[in-house]
Design an enzyme around this catalytic site. Structure first.
Site, PDB file in Angstrom:
ATOM      1  N   ARG B 258      75.137  66.898  22.568  1.00 51.77           N
ATOM      2  CA  ARG B 258      74.850  66.077  21.387  1.00 51.77           C
ATOM      3  C   ARG B 258      76.155  65.440  20.948  1.00 51.77           C
ATOM      4  O   ARG B 258      77.025  66.126  20.425  1.00 51.77           O
ATOM      5  CB  ARG B 258      74.226  66.957  20.299  1.00 51.77           C
ATOM      6  CG  ARG B 258      74.378  66.449  18.898  1.00 51.77           C
ATOM      7  CD  ARG B 258      73.494  67.142  17.914  1.00 51.77           C
ATOM      8  NE  ARG B 258      73.789  68.544  17.651  1.00 51.77           N
ATOM      9  CZ  ARG B 258      74.888  69.006  17.049  1.00 51.77           C
ATOM     10  NH1 ARG B 258      75.839  68.182  16.674  1.00 51.77           N
ATOM     11  NH2 ARG B 258      75.038  70.297  16.828  1.00 51.77           N
ATOM     12  N   HIS B 262      74.507  67.192  14.097  1.00 49.24           N
ATOM     13  CA  HIS B 262      73.177  67.815  14.208  1.00 49.24           C
ATOM     14  C   HIS B 262      72.144  66.971  13.462  1.00 49.24           C
ATOM     15  O   HIS B 262      71.112  66.597  13.987  1.00 49.24           O
ATOM     16  CB  HIS B 262      73.210  69.232  13.639  1.00 49.24           C
ATOM     17  CG  HIS B 262      71.855  69.835  13.469  1.00 49.24           C
ATOM     18  ND1 HIS B 262      71.089  70.252  14.528  1.00 49.24           N
ATOM     19  CD2 HIS B 262      71.101  70.064  12.363  1.00 49.24           C
ATOM     20  CE1 HIS B 262      69.929  70.716  14.085  1.00 49.24           C
ATOM     21  NE2 HIS B 262      69.914  70.608  12.775  1.00 49.24           N
ATOM     22  N   TYR B 271      82.912  72.894  13.529  1.00 48.89           N
ATOM     23  CA  TYR B 271      82.657  73.855  14.621  1.00 48.89           C
ATOM     24  C   TYR B 271      83.009  73.354  16.015  1.00 48.89           C
ATOM     25  O   TYR B 271      82.762  74.050  16.988  1.00 48.89           O
ATOM     26  CB  TYR B 271      81.206  74.331  14.582  1.00 48.89           C
ATOM     27  CG  TYR B 271      80.170  73.214  14.605  1.00 48.89           C
ATOM     28  CD1 TYR B 271      79.785  72.631  15.803  1.00 48.89           C
ATOM     29  CD2 TYR B 271      79.595  72.740  13.423  1.00 48.89           C
ATOM     30  CE1 TYR B 271      78.844  71.613  15.822  1.00 48.89           C
ATOM     31  CE2 TYR B 271      78.655  71.728  13.433  1.00 48.89           C
ATOM     32  CZ  TYR B 271      78.282  71.165  14.642  1.00 48.89           C
ATOM     33  OH  TYR B 271      77.358  70.158  14.651  1.00 48.89           O
TER      34      TYR B 271
HETATM   35  C1  LIG Z   1      62.165  78.518  12.622  1.00 47.32           C
HETATM   36  C2  LIG Z   1      63.304  77.666  12.185  1.00 47.32           C
HETATM   37  N1  LIG Z   1      64.446  78.246  11.786  1.00 47.32           N
HETATM   38  C3  LIG Z   1      65.485  77.495  11.384  1.00 47.32           C
HETATM   39  C4  LIG Z   1      65.402  76.140  11.369  1.00 47.32           C
HETATM   40  C5  LIG Z   1      66.577  75.298  10.900  1.00 47.32           C
HETATM   41  N2  LIG Z   1      67.144  74.579  12.052  1.00 47.32           N
HETATM   42  C6  LIG Z   1      66.823  73.296  12.304  1.00 47.32           C
HETATM   43  S1  LIG Z   1      67.473  72.750  13.722  1.00 47.32           S
HETATM   44  C7  LIG Z   1      68.229  74.206  14.027  1.00 47.32           C
HETATM   45  C8  LIG Z   1      69.024  74.382  15.265  1.00 47.32           C
HETATM   46  C9  LIG Z   1      68.231  74.061  16.475  1.00 47.32           C
HETATM   47  O1  LIG Z   1      69.029  74.159  17.613  1.00 47.32           O
HETATM   48  P1  LIG Z   1      68.481  73.816  19.046  1.00 47.32           P
HETATM   49  O2  LIG Z   1      67.220  74.557  19.300  1.00 47.32           O
HETATM   50  O3  LIG Z   1      69.594  74.003  20.003  1.00 47.32           O
HETATM   51  O4  LIG Z   1      68.077  72.281  18.952  1.00 47.32           O
HETATM   52  P2  LIG Z   1      69.037  71.030  18.612  1.00 47.32           P
HETATM   53  O5  LIG Z   1      69.027  70.890  17.123  1.00 47.32           O
HETATM   54  O6  LIG Z   1      70.370  71.313  19.155  1.00 47.32           O
HETATM   55  O7  LIG Z   1      68.376  69.869  19.253  1.00 47.32           O
HETATM   56  C10 LIG Z   1      67.962  75.118  12.997  1.00 47.32           C
HETATM   57  C11 LIG Z   1      68.496  76.488  12.929  1.00 47.32           C
HETATM   58  C12 LIG Z   1      64.186  75.569  11.782  1.00 47.32           C
HETATM   59  N3  LIG Z   1      64.012  74.234  11.801  1.00 47.32           N
HETATM   60  N4  LIG Z   1      63.164  76.339  12.189  1.00 47.32           N
END
Ligand SMILES: Cc1ncc(C[n+]2csc(CCOP(=O)(O)OP(=O)(O)O)c2C)c(N)n1
Ligand SMILES: [Mg+2]
Lengths: 325, 361
Positions: B258, B262, B271
């Site tokens: 990415r 985020h 980070y």
């Molecule tokens: C069940 C849940 N817990 C926490 C969140 C908050 N949250 C949104 S995105 C994220 C990180 C997601 O990381 P990843 O799966 O690697 O996807 P990326 O955002 O990197 O595309 C978190 C913790 C959420 N959306 N859903």
């Protein structure tokens, strides 16, 4: 004394209590290195190390379930759920286990743990970031549900929650995380869980609310007092166990009752409050006890959310209706 | 099978085109028509423009919270290009390229990020679920969609997406296991973009790769260079064909990055180091595809600039439309809770209307 907003206060309180009690561990998604997406735990990993403040894998059932194990085995975990909307995967652990452990082990095991989660709407957020689901947890015997509305109360309630021998869900009003500052004493103090606060005394009507809506309530009250309506304002502070006495005594004095919350109307905290009023102060009532709440709908996305949010004008209108009854 | 030759347990990762656009695995190169190559490239460019603009609008205070895709275009388009129109797309929330490829209009995509539920109401012919914000929850839906296709003896395949962080979630495990147990025609693409908000991949799991988690489900898993559209495509194509033959699910880990934050609320400098971002920027999936096309004399720098300009205009005009769109009508926030409104809802809507009318007087 220092001027702090609610977020600063959470950070300050966690810091002080971690310093005092080394059985406390703090964790959750993004909680360690970054210090949380809202920065509530910022600096704690640096100060207390990765053993005591750390990033967890992305898994809410894991976060709460491990906290249960730690609490049984002598630690005091304080875990963060990033938004209350994401507490749902952990419901099995919270309702199925945390709430029942003391009872089913007949007191052998109890869980001195705190689950922190920002809740509520009004911040123009994405889906699942705006829910108010306090009633769902307040409905469950064995859990305590606390919601502060000011920096001062945040410290006292959070310390009480951490030192409480039973699991406490500490819901944080994220909409007003940074809304205003208050003097927060440096020294240690607790505010008892289960005690509401009479924010302002009055004689015509009792208005009860909590959390992120308190500023709207206070604004409405200013408006109402200008028109000669004397309002007694109660900040619930703890949803469960609920402070019946403060509510009943107030309604005995005012004879009128309005509950205010953002959560949906049906099967809600206001439903419980109105039952308490009916059971404990019925003969003192001059008007039907009532409420102003969110609608029975999924929190709309930002382009429709304003309809669902409660502003001071709606509170004013409702209170006037009750006073005129 | 290709997937057997690149076992993640042996530390192998499929890559076909290097960051300079050279084909390093000629035998594995997919047979794609020039037209298809250009279609995919243009779609990647469009994705980049839509994404970059959304971020700009947000910075100008014209857009709400937005989750950027920059850097992940090959992982998204290489995979979805292996599906057919009848197949299902189950997104997480960072699959802009796949949504565009599937035919969701840009206006609708922007409408969603602009805070309007209409943005999730896709046209009848588009088999795609709305964004799944609760991480990994969509993997169970995807398994169910695929199980239903199998039950109905339809040959539609479901392609689902999840992030690296999402693989830690119980729902990921449950969905993968269901799909495997029932030989569901499912392909799961992990967009391993190295972070879950601030949490790096290595904090999520002790395994060396995410692809090797497939072993525990008893299904094939492969790690591919997610910034190499050909590697992603070849693996996805094989997985889709396998699923369509009734042989069950496949897990594909697309290793990508990415490049942006985020979401627009995130500050990545907390980070990660700039140098790390710069290293990955050199592996930009669009850049290498462009080099490849230019080498093949299918594309030119001038064409590239022209295309970008045209997209920028399209995107600006579309966003203006979205900005001028109306608020969500009051009825609509009540009307879709159930097929018919409950008595409580009818009354709440009526009371609120009366309140609004009273206020206007
Ligand atoms: C069940 C849940 N817990 C926490 C969140 C908050 N949250 C949104 S995105 C994220 C990180 C997601 O990381 P990843 O799966 O690697 O996807 P990326 O955002 O990197 O595309 C978190 C913790 C959420 N959306 N859903
Ligand atoms: Mg990720």
């Amino acid at each position: 004394m220092a001027l702090m907003n609610i977020l600063n206060t959470i950070n300050h309180t966690l810091d002080q209590e971690m310093e005092r009690d080394d059985t406390i561990v703090v964790y959750g998604e993004d909680v360690g290195h970054e210090g949380g997406v809202f920065r509530a735990t910022v600096g704690l990993q640096k100060k207390y190390g990765k053993e005591r403040c750390f990033d967890s894998p992305l898994a809410e059932a894991g976060i709460v379930g491990t906290a249960i194990g730690m609490a049984i085995n002598g630690l005091k975990p304080i875990v963060e759920i990033q938004f209350s909307g994401f507490i749902l995967p952990a419901v099995n652990q919270i309702i199925g286990h945390a709430a029942r452990m003391r009872n089913r082990s007949r007191g052998k095991y109890h869980l001195p743990m705190v689950i922190r989660a920002p809740y509520g709407g009004g911040i123009r957020a994405l889906e699942h970031h705006s829910e108010s689901i306090e009633a769902m947890f307040a409905h469950i015997p064995g859990l305590k549900v606390v919601i502060p509305s000011t920096p001062y109360d945040t410290k006292g309630l959070l310390l009480a929650a951490i030192r409480d021998p039973d699991p406490v869900l500490f819901l944080e009003p994220k909409r007003i995380y940074r809304a205003f500052k208050q003097e927060v004493p440096e020294e240690d103090y607790t505010i008892p869980i289960g005690k509401a606060k009479i924010v302002k005394e009055g004689k015509d009507v009792t208005v009860v609310s909590y959390g992120a809506l308190m500023p709207q309530v206070n604004e409405a009250v200013k408006e109402l007092e200008k028109e000669g309506i004397s309002v007694e304002v109660i900040d619930l502070r703890t949803i469960s166990p609920i402070d019946k006495d403060t509510i009943i005594n107030s309604v005995k004095k005012t004879g009128r009752f309005v509950a205010v919350h953002e959560a949906v109307k049906s099967f809600s905290v206001s439903a419980e409050l109105i039952s308490i009023v009916n059971e404990g102060a019925f003969l003192y009532l001059e008007a039907p006890p009532t409420r102003i709440t969110g609608f029975d709908i999924t929190v709309p996305l930002p382009r429709g959310e304003h309809h669902h949010m409660i502003d001071s004008a709606r509170i004013v209108a409702k209170v006037k209706e009750v006073v005129k009854f | 099978m290709l997937i057997d030759k690149f076992s993640p347990l042996e530390g192998k990762m499929l890559s076909i085109m290097d960051p300079e656009g050279n084909i390093i695995e000629k035998d594995l190169m997919p047979q794609l028509e020039d037209e298809k190559l250009l279609e995919l490239y243009k779609m990647m460019l469009l994705t980049k423009v839509v994404d970059t603009k959304a971020l700009q609008y947000q910075r100008q205070g014209r857009m709400l919270t937005y989750a950027p895709n920059r850097g992940q275009e090959a992982a998204q388009l290489g995979s979805i290009a292996a599906t057919e129109e009848r197949d299902w797309l189950v997104p997480a929330f960072r699959e802009l390229g796949a949504w565009l490829y599937k035919g969701v209009s840009l206006e609708q995509i922007y409408l969603y990020w602009y805070g309007n539920e209409e943005g999730s109401k896709f046209p009848e012919n588009i088999n795609m679920l709305p964004v799944a914000v609760p991480i990994a929850s969509q993997i169970n839906h995807a398994a169910g969609l695929a199980m239903a296709s199998r039950y109905k003896k339809e040959d539609a395949v479901t392609m689902a997406y999840v992030g690296d962080g999402g693989t830690s979630h119980g729902e990921f495990h449950e969905g993968m296991n269901f799909a495997a147990v029932f030989d569901a025609p499912l392909v799961v693409i992990i967009q391993n973009n190295q972070y879950a908000i601030s949490v790096p991949r290595h904090v999520q799991t002790r395994t060396k790769t995410l692809a090797e988690k497939a072993v525990a489900y008893g299904i094939p898993g492969i790690q591919v260079d997610g910034n190499d559209i050909f590697a992603v495509y070849v693996a996805a194509k094989e997985a889709v064909e396998r699923a369509r033959r009734g042989e069950g699910p496949t897990l594909i880990e697309a290793v990508t990055y990415r490049l942006g934050p985020h979401t627009t609320s995130d500050d990545p400098t907390i980070y990660r180091e700039d140098e790390e971002v710069e290293e990955w920027a050199k592996k930009d999936p669009i850049l290498r595809f462009k080099k490849f096309l230019i080498n093949k004399e299918l594309w030119s720098v001038e064409q590239d600039e022209k295309e970008i300009e045209a997209y920028e205009e399209l995107v600006n005009n579309t966003f203006k439309k979205v900005e001028n769109s109306k608020e969500v009508p009051l009825e609509d926030i009540f009307a879709y809770q159930y097929e018919t409104m409950t008595p409580n809802l009818v009354q709440q809507l009526e009371d609120y209307r009366q309140y609004l009318e009273g206020r206007e007087k």
